[in-house]
Scaffold this active site. Sequence first.
Site, PDB file in Angstrom:
ATOM      1  N   ARG A   1     -62.070  76.674  74.439  1.00 38.90           N
ATOM      2  CA  ARG A   1     -61.862  78.113  74.955  1.00 38.90           C
ATOM      3  C   ARG A   1     -61.364  79.093  73.804  1.00 38.90           C
TER       4      ARG A   1
ATOM      5  N   GLU B   1     -45.444  77.728  82.487  1.00 40.16           N
ATOM      6  CA  GLU B   1     -45.746  76.498  81.903  1.00 40.16           C
ATOM      7  C   GLU B   1     -45.858  76.795  80.503  1.00 40.16           C
ATOM      8  N   PHE B   2     -45.078  76.246  79.400  1.00 38.46           N
ATOM      9  CA  PHE B   2     -44.976  76.400  77.963  1.00 38.46           C
ATOM     10  C   PHE B   2     -45.738  75.378  77.207  1.00 38.46           C
TER      11      PHE B   2
ATOM     12  N   CYS C   1     -55.145  80.851  75.995  1.00 36.16           N
ATOM     13  CA  CYS C   1     -53.964  81.826  76.323  1.00 36.16           C
ATOM     14  C   CYS C   1     -53.636  83.073  75.540  1.00 36.16           C
TER      15      CYS C   1
ATOM     16  N   VAL D   1     -54.307  77.611  88.918  1.00 38.36           N
ATOM     17  CA  VAL D   1     -55.438  77.697  89.025  1.00 38.36           C
ATOM     18  C   VAL D   1     -55.621  78.661  87.858  1.00 38.36           C
ATOM     19  N   ASN D   2     -56.995  78.720  87.274  1.00 39.27           N
ATOM     20  CA  ASN D   2     -57.224  79.620  86.383  1.00 39.27           C
ATOM     21  C   ASN D   2     -56.982  81.047  86.521  1.00 39.27           C
TER      22      ASN D   2
ATOM     23  N   GLY E   1     -55.302  72.945  91.399  1.00 42.09           N
ATOM     24  CA  GLY E   1     -55.695  73.426  90.171  1.00 42.09           C
ATOM     25  C   GLY E   1     -55.611  71.986  89.200  1.00 42.09           C
TER      26      GLY E   1
ATOM     27  N   GLY F   1     -56.439  71.127  86.180  1.00 47.03           N
ATOM     28  CA  GLY F   1     -57.089  71.463  84.964  1.00 47.03           C
ATOM     29  C   GLY F   1     -56.240  71.104  83.731  1.00 47.03           C
TER      30      GLY F   1
ATOM     31  N   PHE G   1     -60.296  74.408  69.525  1.00 44.63           N
ATOM     32  CA  PHE G   1     -59.633  75.539  69.116  1.00 44.63           C
ATOM     33  C   PHE G   1     -58.384  75.021  68.345  1.00 44.63           C
TER      34      PHE G   1
ATOM     35  N   LYS H   1     -56.041  86.302  75.967  1.00 49.00           N
ATOM     36  CA  LYS H   1     -56.026  86.577  77.530  1.00 49.00           C
ATOM     37  C   LYS H   1     -54.506  87.052  77.935  1.00 49.00           C
TER      38      LYS H   1
ATOM     39  N   LYS I   1     -43.005  84.483  80.211  1.00 47.78           N
ATOM     40  CA  LYS I   1     -44.197  83.742  79.790  1.00 47.78           C
ATOM     41  C   LYS I   1     -45.166  84.721  79.144  1.00 47.78           C
TER      42      LYS I   1
HETATM   43  N1  LIG Z   1     -54.016  75.630  79.030  1.00 47.15           N
HETATM   44  C1  LIG Z   1     -52.905  75.754  78.764  1.00 47.15           C
HETATM   45  O1  LIG Z   1     -52.532  75.221  77.719  1.00 47.15           O
HETATM   46  C2  LIG Z   1     -52.091  76.448  79.448  1.00 47.15           C
HETATM   47  C3  LIG Z   1     -50.605  76.428  79.303  1.00 47.15           C
HETATM   48  C4  LIG Z   1     -49.738  76.984  80.018  1.00 47.15           C
HETATM   49  C5  LIG Z   1     -50.197  77.871  80.868  1.00 47.15           C
HETATM   50  N2  LIG Z   1     -51.504  78.029  81.096  1.00 47.15           N
HETATM   51  C6  LIG Z   1     -51.921  78.703  82.488  1.00 47.15           C
HETATM   52  O2  LIG Z   1     -52.138  77.793  83.546  1.00 47.15           O
HETATM   53  C7  LIG Z   1     -53.109  78.297  84.456  1.00 47.15           C
HETATM   54  C8  LIG Z   1     -54.229  77.142  84.579  1.00 47.15           C
HETATM   55  O3  LIG Z   1     -54.722  76.890  83.161  1.00 47.15           O
HETATM   56  P1  LIG Z   1     -55.710  75.697  82.904  1.00 47.15           P
HETATM   57  O4  LIG Z   1     -55.917  75.659  81.429  1.00 47.15           O
HETATM   58  O5  LIG Z   1     -55.040  74.507  83.515  1.00 47.15           O
HETATM   59  O6  LIG Z   1     -56.956  76.156  83.616  1.00 47.15           O
HETATM   60  P2  LIG Z   1     -58.368  75.206  84.079  1.00 47.15           P
HETATM   61  O7  LIG Z   1     -59.400  76.222  84.107  1.00 47.15           O
HETATM   62  O8  LIG Z   1     -58.275  74.094  83.180  1.00 47.15           O
HETATM   63  O9  LIG Z   1     -58.007  74.685  85.449  1.00 47.15           O
HETATM   64  C9  LIG Z   1     -57.851  75.434  86.568  1.00 47.15           C
HETATM   65  C10 LIG Z   1     -58.472  74.834  87.741  1.00 47.15           C
HETATM   66  O10 LIG Z   1     -58.305  75.402  88.907  1.00 47.15           O
HETATM   67  C11 LIG Z   1     -59.044  75.206  89.843  1.00 47.15           C
HETATM   68  N3  LIG Z   1     -59.426  75.885  90.981  1.00 47.15           N
HETATM   69  C12 LIG Z   1     -59.543  77.355  90.908  1.00 47.15           C
HETATM   70  N4  LIG Z   1     -59.637  78.115  91.998  1.00 47.15           N
HETATM   71  C13 LIG Z   1     -59.283  76.904  92.868  1.00 47.15           C
HETATM   72  C14 LIG Z   1     -58.836  77.073  94.329  1.00 47.15           C
HETATM   73  N5  LIG Z   1     -58.827  78.270  95.097  1.00 47.15           N
HETATM   74  N6  LIG Z   1     -58.828  75.936  94.961  1.00 47.15           N
HETATM   75  C15 LIG Z   1     -58.754  74.680  94.253  1.00 47.15           C
HETATM   76  N7  LIG Z   1     -58.783  74.604  92.995  1.00 47.15           N
HETATM   77  C16 LIG Z   1     -59.200  75.936  92.306  1.00 47.15           C
HETATM   78  C17 LIG Z   1     -60.469  75.067  88.843  1.00 47.15           C
HETATM   79  O11 LIG Z   1     -61.379  74.504  89.471  1.00 47.15           O
HETATM   80  C18 LIG Z   1     -59.948  74.599  87.713  1.00 47.15           C
HETATM   81  O12 LIG Z   1     -60.311  73.098  87.698  1.00 47.15           O
HETATM   82  C19 LIG Z   1     -53.790  79.639  83.656  1.00 47.15           C
HETATM   83  O13 LIG Z   1     -53.136  80.646  84.368  1.00 47.15           O
HETATM   84  C20 LIG Z   1     -53.212  79.437  82.304  1.00 47.15           C
HETATM   85  O14 LIG Z   1     -53.089  81.084  81.584  1.00 47.15           O
HETATM   86  C21 LIG Z   1     -52.414  77.367  80.393  1.00 47.15           C
HETATM   87  O1  LIG Z   2     -49.019  78.420  62.896  1.00 46.55           O
HETATM   88  C1  LIG Z   2     -49.961  78.379  63.774  1.00 46.55           C
HETATM   89  C2  LIG Z   2     -49.796  78.139  64.752  1.00 46.55           C
HETATM   90  C3  LIG Z   2     -50.771  78.091  65.542  1.00 46.55           C
HETATM   91  N1  LIG Z   2     -52.128  78.502  65.141  1.00 46.55           N
HETATM   92  C4  LIG Z   2     -53.325  78.553  66.097  1.00 46.55           C
HETATM   93  O2  LIG Z   2     -53.030  79.241  67.386  1.00 46.55           O
HETATM   94  C5  LIG Z   2     -53.536  78.940  68.404  1.00 46.55           C
HETATM   95  C6  LIG Z   2     -52.959  78.204  69.634  1.00 46.55           C
HETATM   96  O3  LIG Z   2     -51.807  77.219  69.143  1.00 46.55           O
HETATM   97  P1  LIG Z   2     -50.813  76.694  69.938  1.00 46.55           P
HETATM   98  O4  LIG Z   2     -50.020  77.613  70.456  1.00 46.55           O
HETATM   99  O5  LIG Z   2     -50.522  75.609  69.372  1.00 46.55           O
HETATM  100  O6  LIG Z   2     -51.914  75.790  71.223  1.00 46.55           O
HETATM  101  P2  LIG Z   2     -51.749  76.478  72.913  1.00 46.55           P
HETATM  102  O7  LIG Z   2     -52.259  75.247  73.531  1.00 46.55           O
HETATM  103  O8  LIG Z   2     -52.763  77.571  73.044  1.00 46.55           O
HETATM  104  O9  LIG Z   2     -50.228  76.775  73.337  1.00 46.55           O
HETATM  105  C7  LIG Z   2     -49.966  78.174  73.529  1.00 46.55           C
HETATM  106  O10 LIG Z   2     -50.422  78.735  74.536  1.00 46.55           O
HETATM  107  C8  LIG Z   2     -49.875  77.992  75.879  1.00 46.55           C
HETATM  108  C9  LIG Z   2     -50.705  78.428  77.033  1.00 46.55           C
HETATM  109  O11 LIG Z   2     -49.880  79.575  77.598  1.00 46.55           O
HETATM  110  C10 LIG Z   2     -48.456  78.154  75.990  1.00 46.55           C
HETATM  111  O12 LIG Z   2     -47.940  77.417  77.148  1.00 46.55           O
HETATM  112  C11 LIG Z   2     -47.840  77.538  74.415  1.00 46.55           C
HETATM  113  O13 LIG Z   2     -46.439  77.600  74.849  1.00 46.55           O
HETATM  114  C12 LIG Z   2     -48.541  78.281  73.490  1.00 46.55           C
HETATM  115  O14 LIG Z   2     -48.020  77.778  72.052  1.00 46.55           O
HETATM  116  C13 LIG Z   2     -54.501  77.433  67.880  1.00 46.55           C
HETATM  117  O15 LIG Z   2     -55.957  77.944  67.377  1.00 46.55           O
HETATM  118  C14 LIG Z   2     -53.802  77.286  66.543  1.00 46.55           C
HETATM  119  O16 LIG Z   2     -54.661  76.703  65.664  1.00 46.55           O
HETATM  120  C15 LIG Z   2     -52.358  79.010  63.973  1.00 46.55           C
HETATM  121  O17 LIG Z   2     -53.450  79.312  63.617  1.00 46.55           O
HETATM  122  N2  LIG Z   2     -51.193  78.786  63.314  1.00 46.55           N
END
Ligand SMILES: NC(=O)c1ccc[n+]([C@@H]2O[C@H](COP(=O)([O-])OP(=O)(O)OC[C@H]3O[C@@H](n4cnc5c(N)ncnc54)[C@H](O)[C@@H]3O)[C@@H](O)[C@H]2O)c1
Ligand SMILES: O=c1ccn([C@@H]2O[C@H](COP(=O)(O)OP(=O)(O)O[C@H]3O[C@H](CO)[C@@H](O)[C@H](O)[C@H]3O)[C@@H](O)[C@H]2O)c(=O)[nH]1
Length: 479
Positions: free
Chosen positions: A348, A162-163, A278, A91-92, A10, A12, A340, A281, A222
């Site tokens: 997203r 991951e945070f 996040c 992965v997603n 993944g 992403g 966002f 979801k 988480k």
């Molecule tokens: N985006 C964030 O800020 C954030 C922060 C913390 C945790 N998370 C969690 O981390 C996970 C990933 O989130 P993301 O935002 O990176 O998602 P993303 O959609 O950006 O990336 C996921 C990637 O995984 C790939 N993938 C899916 N199935 C696969 C497979 N079988 N083999 C190889 N590649 C594959 C997809 O093609 C995609 O590029 C989710 O569970 C999400 O909830 C996201």
């Molecule tokens: O005081 C605030 C703080 C945030 N937001 C909104 O809330 C959303 C989420 O913001 P933020 O949490 O900063 O970004 P994310 O990247 O979504 O991060 C959250 O989601 C991730 C995915 O799980 C976690 O890893 C992070 O710890 C958690 O903060 C955004 O639309 C912000 O604009 C507000 O409106 N007011």
Amino acid sequence: MEIKNICCIGAGYVGGPTMAVIAQKCPDINVTVVDINEKRISAWNHENVNNIPIYEPGLSDIVAEARGRNLFFSTDVDGAIDKAEMIFISVNTPTKTYGIGKGMAADLKWIELCARQIACIAKDDKIIIEKSTLPVRTAAALKDILYNTGNGVKYQILSNPEFLAEGTAVQDLLNPDRVLIGGDIDTEEGLEAVKALCNVYARWVPEKRILTTNVWSSELSKLTANAFLAQRVSSINAMSELCEKTGADVNEVAKALGMDSRIGSKFLKSSVGFGGSCFQKDILNLVYIAKSFGLDEVADYWEQVIIMNDHQKRRFADNIIKTLFNTVSGKKIAVLGWSFKKDTNDTRESAAIYVADHLLNEEAEIVVYDPKVEKDQVYSDLDYLNTRSKEANRKNLKVSNDPYDACKDAHAIAILTEWEEFVEYDWEKIYENMLKPAFVFDGRNLLDVKEMLRIGFVLKSIGKPQPIKVMADNTALAS
Ligand SMILES: NC(=O)c1ccc[n+]([C@@H]2O[C@H](COP(=O)([O-])OP(=O)(O)OC[C@H]3O[C@@H](n4cnc5c(N)ncnc54)[C@H](O)[C@@H]3O)[C@@H](O)[C@H]2O)c1
Ligand SMILES: O=c1ccn([C@@H]2O[C@H](COP(=O)(O)OP(=O)(O)O[C@H]3O[C@H](CO)[C@@H](O)[C@H](O)[C@H]3O)[C@@H](O)[C@H]2O)c(=O)[nH]1
């Protein structure tokens, strides 16, 4: 146990930045990030490091330093699995859009595929790390799949959620509040695996910030952390509506609360509503898990966070319609900001998508400007909602790469992302080129109220007395 090769499935928003930082901090470990999405991998390998697929401040420098040295991006998933002693699954895990749990449960289709692929390829023992956000007890399902091949390979499954927040991913990774590692700490092999992962992070994270727990606590922490964070935003947004009715100012209320050290000042910024991949979801997933255990009160409690957020987005859009004399039909509305939050190109679940969709239903003509979001992404976000035809979306919503053009001849401007450049604009010039009255709906309380009123705008902020007028002594008051 010495780790020489890490594989991350993944590439992403999480896999890419997380592995780039691990590679930078551990030059002796080869880190290979694999993905089935060829386009994404070739973007990660783009010769111009500024063209990598994810915009995050500071990320391109780290990728430039480590890529080709010990950081690799590849579509050869099997090859990377085979070589690695430690495999991160990143992965997603989106909300299910079909079948049982539709609209609530996490879709674990991609997680399961990874587990099956690992089971099929692995010839020697592996540490498997859940980096994706997963429902509590997913590790048990992974174990079932991995061990069912019966080929004698042994696995340790760790949870390492991951945070990081987008827009500050690099800083969050370099300097995390904590790193959480859940493992089978009651067995020797489990402890050894936990230790191996601790050793990776210990290269740059102080040991007291590396927290080890059992797997289930880690998985559930988480979801709980995101629920608590989102709950704060919904709580302050709930108060913002009351502020608008009573003459209180939500920023002043937030400051007064935040100075109580038990409450703290972070995450109290009232807005048009939270977005991102996040919060919604993960809370829906939590609600689903609670319901599946028959814990209806627990489920209802957390569901309110989402209900409040939907209400906030809706009432922001309704307020635009109401203020524009109850119709936006045929009126140009400039939307500033589509991502966002600031400093990311991720859209997203962005509040902007829902506000625009609502206004399009009322036949508004929208022009969007965002400094980092591509035109195709804006259309694909709208098309995904399936509210109207693709043609209608393209006819009634345009994307501009010039904010002044976007605002020219507009009846109203809606600020939906807190991009700092919006503050720096020449608002006198924007005012001159707009229709009058010139309305601005500030969904992020970004703009200087007094200055905007002095220029002549009618400004509608979140959680402030509405409508705001300038008094003779230059103070801003509710009428
Ligand atoms: N985006 C964030 O800020 C954030 C922060 C913390 C945790 N998370 C969690 O981390 C996970 C990933 O989130 P993301 O935002 O990176 O998602 P993303 O959609 O950006 O990336 C996921 C990637 O995984 C790939 N993938 C899916 N199935 C696969 C497979 N079988 N083999 C190889 N590649 C594959 C997809 O093609 C995609 O590029 C989710 O569970 C999400 O909830 C996201
Ligand atoms: O005081 C605030 C703080 C945030 N937001 C909104 O809330 C959303 C989420 O913001 P933020 O949490 O900063 O970004 P994310 O990247 O979504 O991060 C959250 O989601 C991730 C995915 O799980 C976690 O890893 C992070 O710890 C958690 O903060 C955004 O639309 C912000 O604009 C507000 O409106 N007011």
